[in-house]
Motif scaffolding. Structure first.
Motif, PDB file in Angstrom:
ATOM      1  N   GLN A 112      90.339 -22.761 -58.602  1.00 31.99           N
ATOM      2  CA  GLN A 112      89.142 -23.570 -58.879  1.00 31.99           C
ATOM      3  C   GLN A 112      88.502 -24.037 -57.578  1.00 31.99           C
ATOM      4  OE1 GLN A 112      87.762 -24.134 -62.112  1.00 31.99           O
ATOM      5  NE2 GLN A 112      86.091 -24.561 -60.675  1.00 31.99           N
ATOM      6  N   ARG A 113      89.336 -24.381 -56.593  1.00 34.74           N
ATOM      7  CA  ARG A 113      88.793 -24.773 -55.287  1.00 34.74           C
ATOM      8  C   ARG A 113      87.972 -23.645 -54.683  1.00 34.74           C
ATOM      9  NH1 ARG A 113      91.678 -25.205 -51.146  1.00 34.74           N
ATOM     10  NH2 ARG A 113      93.710 -24.512 -51.951  1.00 34.74           N
ATOM     11  N   ALA A 114      88.462 -22.418 -54.809  1.00 30.43           N
ATOM     12  CA  ALA A 114      87.741 -21.265 -54.256  1.00 30.43           C
ATOM     13  C   ALA A 114      86.404 -21.066 -54.954  1.00 30.43           C
ATOM     14  CB  ALA A 114      88.602 -20.014 -54.381  1.00 30.43           C
ATOM     15  N   VAL A 115      86.400 -21.190 -56.273  1.00 30.27           N
ATOM     16  CA  VAL A 115      85.145 -21.060 -57.023  1.00 30.27           C
ATOM     17  C   VAL A 115      84.177 -22.176 -56.641  1.00 30.27           C
ATOM     18  CG1 VAL A 115      84.123 -21.233 -59.327  1.00 30.27           C
ATOM     19  CG2 VAL A 115      86.125 -19.780 -58.953  1.00 30.27           C
ATOM     20  N   ASN A 116      84.694 -23.385 -56.477  1.00 31.01           N
ATOM     21  CA  ASN A 116      83.848 -24.510 -56.084  1.00 31.01           C
ATOM     22  C   ASN A 116      83.192 -24.271 -54.721  1.00 31.01           C
ATOM     23  OD1 ASN A 116      84.550 -25.804 -58.448  1.00 31.01           O
ATOM     24  ND2 ASN A 116      86.051 -27.162 -57.495  1.00 31.01           N
ATOM     25  N   VAL A 117      83.950 -23.688 -53.802  1.00 31.47           N
ATOM     26  CA  VAL A 117      83.391 -23.386 -52.480  1.00 31.47           C
ATOM     27  C   VAL A 117      82.272 -22.357 -52.600  1.00 31.47           C
ATOM     28  CG1 VAL A 117      83.880 -22.257 -50.255  1.00 31.47           C
ATOM     29  CG2 VAL A 117      85.422 -24.018 -51.138  1.00 31.47           C
ATOM     30  N   ALA A 118      82.484 -21.357 -53.436  1.00 36.30           N
ATOM     31  CA  ALA A 118      81.443 -20.344 -53.640  1.00 36.30           C
ATOM     32  C   ALA A 118      80.171 -20.982 -54.184  1.00 36.30           C
ATOM     33  CB  ALA A 118      81.946 -19.262 -54.589  1.00 36.30           C
ATOM     34  N   LEU A 119      80.320 -21.866 -55.150  1.00 37.32           N
ATOM     35  CA  LEU A 119      79.156 -22.488 -55.790  1.00 37.32           C
ATOM     36  C   LEU A 119      78.450 -23.477 -54.874  1.00 37.32           C
ATOM     37  CD1 LEU A 119      80.673 -23.116 -59.352  1.00 37.32           C
ATOM     38  CD2 LEU A 119      79.132 -21.274 -58.658  1.00 37.32           C
ATOM     39  N   THR A 120      79.213 -24.291 -54.150  1.00 46.95           N
ATOM     40  CA  THR A 120      78.592 -25.301 -53.292  1.00 46.95           C
ATOM     41  C   THR A 120      78.022 -24.697 -52.015  1.00 46.95           C
ATOM     42  OG1 THR A 120      80.750 -25.812 -52.287  1.00 46.95           O
ATOM     43  CG2 THR A 120      80.055 -27.159 -54.168  1.00 46.95           C
ATOM     44  N   THR A 121      78.656 -23.648 -51.501  1.00 44.19           N
ATOM     45  CA  THR A 121      78.203 -23.046 -50.249  1.00 44.19           C
ATOM     46  C   THR A 121      77.070 -22.053 -50.451  1.00 44.19           C
ATOM     47  OG1 THR A 121      80.457 -23.251 -49.371  1.00 44.19           O
ATOM     48  CG2 THR A 121      78.946 -21.802 -48.166  1.00 44.19           C
ATOM     49  N   PHE A 122      77.182 -21.239 -51.510  1.00 45.02           N
ATOM     50  CA  PHE A 122      76.227 -20.150 -51.695  1.00 45.02           C
ATOM     51  C   PHE A 122      75.374 -20.272 -52.968  1.00 45.02           C
ATOM     52  CE2 PHE A 122      79.862 -18.217 -49.289  1.00 45.02           C
ATOM     53  CZ  PHE A 122      79.195 -18.107 -48.071  1.00 45.02           C
ATOM     54  N   GLY A 123      75.629 -21.288 -53.798  1.00 47.78           N
ATOM     55  CA  GLY A 123      74.755 -21.558 -54.922  1.00 47.78           C
ATOM     56  C   GLY A 123      75.178 -20.996 -56.259  1.00 47.78           C
ATOM     57  N   GLU A 124      75.845 -19.871 -56.267  1.00 44.10           N
ATOM     58  CA  GLU A 124      76.295 -19.276 -57.524  1.00 44.10           C
ATOM     59  C   GLU A 124      77.407 -18.267 -57.252  1.00 44.10           C
ATOM     60  OE1 GLU A 124      72.788 -17.553 -59.233  1.00 44.10           O
ATOM     61  OE2 GLU A 124      72.812 -15.824 -57.893  1.00 44.10           O
ATOM     62  N   LEU A 125      78.000 -17.755 -58.333  1.00 42.97           N
ATOM     63  CA  LEU A 125      79.024 -16.719 -58.236  1.00 42.97           C
ATOM     64  C   LEU A 125      78.563 -15.544 -59.090  1.00 42.97           C
ATOM     65  CD1 LEU A 125      81.881 -15.972 -57.147  1.00 42.97           C
ATOM     66  CD2 LEU A 125      82.795 -16.780 -59.334  1.00 42.97           C
ATOM     67  N   ASN A 126      78.413 -14.375 -58.475  1.00 49.52           N
ATOM     68  CA  ASN A 126      77.876 -13.209 -59.174  1.00 49.52           C
ATOM     69  C   ASN A 126      78.936 -12.204 -59.593  1.00 49.52           C
ATOM     70  OD1 ASN A 126      75.741 -13.844 -56.671  1.00 49.52           O
ATOM     71  ND2 ASN A 126      74.897 -13.884 -58.736  1.00 49.52           N
ATOM     72  N   GLY A 127      80.140 -12.351 -59.059  1.00 49.62           N
ATOM     73  CA  GLY A 127      81.198 -11.422 -59.428  1.00 49.62           C
ATOM     74  C   GLY A 127      82.449 -11.668 -58.618  1.00 49.62           C
ATOM     75  N   ALA A 128      83.425 -10.789 -58.811  1.00 49.87           N
ATOM     76  CA  ALA A 128      84.707 -10.989 -58.137  1.00 49.87           C
ATOM     77  C   ALA A 128      85.460  -9.671 -57.997  1.00 49.87           C
ATOM     78  CB  ALA A 128      85.565 -11.990 -58.912  1.00 49.87           C
ATOM     79  N   LEU A 129      86.298  -9.637 -57.001  1.00 52.06           N
ATOM     80  CA  LEU A 129      87.296  -8.574 -56.840  1.00 52.06           C
ATOM     81  C   LEU A 129      88.648  -9.251 -56.853  1.00 52.06           C
ATOM     82  CD1 LEU A 129      88.476  -5.802 -56.115  1.00 52.06           C
ATOM     83  CD2 LEU A 129      88.019  -6.336 -53.705  1.00 52.06           C
ATOM     84  N   ASN A 130      89.469  -8.905 -57.823  1.00 47.17           N
ATOM     85  CA  ASN A 130      90.812  -9.471 -57.911  1.00 47.17           C
ATOM     86  C   ASN A 130      91.806  -8.481 -57.314  1.00 47.17           C
ATOM     87  OD1 ASN A 130      90.057 -11.928 -59.204  1.00 47.17           O
ATOM     88  ND2 ASN A 130      89.685 -10.747 -61.066  1.00 47.17           N
ATOM     89  N   ALA A 131      92.101  -8.689 -56.030  1.00 46.66           N
ATOM     90  CA  ALA A 131      92.934  -7.757 -55.275  1.00 46.66           C
ATOM     91  C   ALA A 131      94.327  -8.288 -54.988  1.00 46.66           C
ATOM     92  CB  ALA A 131      92.241  -7.407 -53.946  1.00 46.66           C
ATOM     93  N   ALA A 132      94.587  -9.538 -55.328  1.00 51.08           N
ATOM     94  CA  ALA A 132      95.904 -10.111 -55.041  1.00 51.08           C
ATOM     95  C   ALA A 132      96.972  -9.444 -55.904  1.00 51.08           C
ATOM     96  CB  ALA A 132      95.888 -11.614 -55.298  1.00 51.08           C
ATOM     97  N   GLY A 133      98.035  -8.982 -55.268  1.00 48.23           N
ATOM     98  CA  GLY A 133      99.110  -8.340 -56.008  1.00 48.23           C
ATOM     99  C   GLY A 133     100.292  -8.043 -55.113  1.00 48.23           C
ATOM    100  N   ILE A 134     101.457  -7.893 -55.714  1.00 42.62           N
ATOM    101  CA  ILE A 134     102.680  -7.628 -54.967  1.00 42.62           C
ATOM    102  C   ILE A 134     103.488  -6.538 -55.659  1.00 42.62           C
ATOM    103  CG2 ILE A 134     102.861  -9.917 -53.927  1.00 42.62           C
ATOM    104  CD1 ILE A 134     104.792 -10.681 -56.193  1.00 42.62           C
ATOM    105  N   MET A 135     104.353  -5.877 -54.884  1.00 43.25           N
ATOM    106  CA  MET A 135     105.214  -4.835 -55.422  1.00 43.25           C
ATOM    107  C   MET A 135     106.675  -5.287 -55.452  1.00 43.25           C
ATOM    108  SD  MET A 135     105.127  -0.848 -54.292  1.00 43.25           S
ATOM    109  CE  MET A 135     105.593   0.435 -55.459  1.00 43.25           C
ATOM    110  N   ALA A 136     106.983  -6.318 -54.653  1.00 41.31           N
ATOM    111  CA  ALA A 136     108.322  -6.897 -54.606  1.00 41.31           C
ATOM    112  C   ALA A 136     108.183  -8.408 -54.663  1.00 41.31           C
ATOM    113  CB  ALA A 136     109.044  -6.471 -53.329  1.00 41.31           C
TER     114      ALA A 136
END
Length: 327
Positions: A112-136
């Motif tokens: 939520q903090r990350a989304v808030n930064v996107a909204l307050t800094t750049f005005g809106e959120l148009n999309g996302a890439l969810n790249a976080a992941g692990i194999m071990a």
């Protein structure tokens, strides 16, 4: 064996079985040149803002850099603070706009903090890439130590520890759910549509020997992708996934070290190891150097799927795997 060979020879001569043609004798061998890391399409994402989880390095980092080159504002979210800030610094040096937020996809508050930064800094959120992941079930920046980490490494079901299975499900499956949930809310509220890409894996399309938790979690990733696409198509939100085979990243480097260490501990040549049944994609096998995919090749497809050029694509599980799942 002699009798079997005689039968096969007779079948070949009769035409019942067609011999595989030796194309190399007739045509020149050609390697496919990897995409130039400097290539991008100017202004394709101009004015848009994207949240990129796992954007500090690897495929997420390359995608963040290319999106910024194409005009996007990017918010990088990752547990790797040093690498994340370095990627942001590179983007800014090139004239792009980027912010870094340290956090874990297992934490709704962090996301939520990350989304808030996107909204307050750049005005809106148009999309996302969810790249976080692990194999071990180890920290992304942990130093590899096979003996100490063995219970946290890829394992078949009978040998898998609770910590290995639960951690991968928490990050790769629940983490995708957490991320999509927090990303979708502002996109829906804005009422302008948007696009989300989830990084899953060939392990989300097929089985992968000795990777019970990874396969389970990546199938869940693709399931969430499809369900999200169904639920939010009426809102103009497209959701797709990319599913790669071996790509030059820190995760792949760790996997190679693990396989080498495990092989030394159990060198029995008669042991059944289904992982040996298939080890390369079509393009890796055909390449003279047996190269892996590059992060820039993966970023190319991701940036396309996030763009208006992919306006007819949603609910797609795209095999960016060099032909791994083709055979």
């Amino acid at each position: 064996m002699k009798k079997l060979n005689s039968i096969l020879t007779a079948l070949l001569m009769s035409g019942t079985i067609l011999a595989t043609p030796t194309f190399a004798q007739e045509y020149k061998h050609v390697d496919i040149k990897p995409l130039d890391p400097a290539y991008f399409i100017p202004k394709r994402h101009e004015g848009r803002t994207y949240l990129i989880t796992g954007g500090a390095r690897g495929i997420g980092g390359a995608s963040a850099i290319r999106l910024a080159r194409e005009g996007a504002n990017v918010v990088i979210f990752d547990v790797l603070e040093k690498e994340g800030k370095e990627t942001v610094e590179q983007i800014r040096k090139e004239g792009g706009k980027a912010e870094f937020i340290k956090g874990d996809v297992r934490s709704n508050d962090d996301l939520q903090r990350a989304v808030n930064v996107a909204l307050t800094t750049f005005g809106e959120l148009n999309g996302a890439l969810n790249a976080a992941g692990i194999m071990a079930a180890t920290a992304p920046d942990a130093k590899f130590d096979y003996q100490k980490q063995k219970s946290l490494m890829p394992s078949p079901i009978a040998d898998a520890s609770d910590e290995y299975f639960n951690t991968l499900m928490d990050v790769n499956a629940k983490g995708i759910f957490n991320s999509m949930r927090v990303e979708l809310k502002p996109i829906l509220k804005q009422g302008k549509g948007g696009a989300i890409v989830n990084i899953c894996s060939i392990a989300g399309l097929t089985g992968l020997a000795g990777n019970s938790a990874y396969v389970s979690s990546k199938h869940a990733c693709n399931g969430l992708t499809r369900n999200g696409a169904i639920d939010y198509a009426p809102n103009g939100i497209r959701i797709n996934s990319v599913n790669m085979a071996a790509t030059e990243t820190a995760m792949t480097d760790m996997a190679i070290k693990y396989v080498m260490a495990a092989s030394k501990e159990n060198p029995n040549p008669e042991a059944v190891n289904m992982g040996r049944a298939k080890t390369m994609s079509l393009l890796a096998y055909a390449d003279s150097k047996k190269r892996q995919a590059t992060v820039w090749e993966q970023a190319s497809v991701i940036c396309f799927l996030l763009s208006d050029e992919a306006s007819n694509l949603t609910g797609g599980l795209f095999a960016t795997d060099g032909g791994w799942t083709a055979y």
